[in-house]
Enzyme design. Sequence first.
Site, short mmCIF file in Angstrom:
data_model
loop_
_atom_site.label_atom_id
_atom_site.label_comp_id
_atom_site.label_asym_id
_atom_site.label_seq_id
_atom_site.Cartn_x
_atom_site.Cartn_y
_atom_site.Cartn_z
N CYS A 283 0.67 -1.51 -0.04
CA CYS A 283 0.79 0.52 -0.20
C CYS A 283 0.86 0.93 -0.26
O CYS A 283 0.69 1.86 0.45
CB CYS A 283 -0.85 0.07 1.37
SG CYS A 283 -0.28 0.32 3.23
N CYS B 2 -1.49 -4.81 7.12
CA CYS B 2 -0.96 -3.55 7.87
C CYS B 2 -0.30 -3.91 8.55
O CYS B 2 0.10 -3.06 9.42
CB CYS B 2 -2.27 -2.59 8.08
SG CYS B 2 -2.83 -2.89 6.49
FE1 FES Z 1 -0.96 0.42 4.23
FE2 FES Z 1 -2.83 -1.01 6.10
S1 FES Z 1 -3.35 -0.35 4.17
S2 FES Z 1 -0.55 -0.43 6.13
#
Ligand code: FES
Length: 145
Positions: free
Chosen positions: A33, A103
């Site tokens: 992400c 995450c």
């Molecule tokens: Fe990136 Fe949670 S979506 S750390």
Amino acid sequence: MYTEKVMDHFEHPRNVGEIDNPSGMGTVGNAKCGDIMRIYLDIDENQIIRDVKFKTFGCGAAVATSSMATEMVKGKSVQEAMAVTNMAVCEALDGLPPVKVHCSLLAEEAIHAALWDYAKKNGLEIEGLKKPKSDIGEEEVEEEY
Ligand code: FES
């Protein structure tokens, strides 16, 4: 979707901030992400983690897991801190939705990167600790938690 403990640590994150002249500092990025996490450790002469702070440019689950992870390593020896895995943190938070489990890796990896930095500075070896893959070094973390 999120447990009460996750919401509590998201809304009231513990140990947010920085440590001047940390014993070890680690900055990692989540490849999935692009979120970023930095952990600062203050470790005493007996290898006990006296203080820990974090900042992240990351999602709510990253904030909550980092908050819990820092609580779990504070006061522990560096070796005990190695047992604070992302799964242990997820359990302590009563779970995360499956899509957010990745995450929780940020906190574990950032703690390991900070321990690696500490070990390197002090010429030590910490059992089970591997060189961090994703330490992104000194780049600035743009936003605090
Ligand atoms: Fe990136 Fe949670 S979506 S750390």
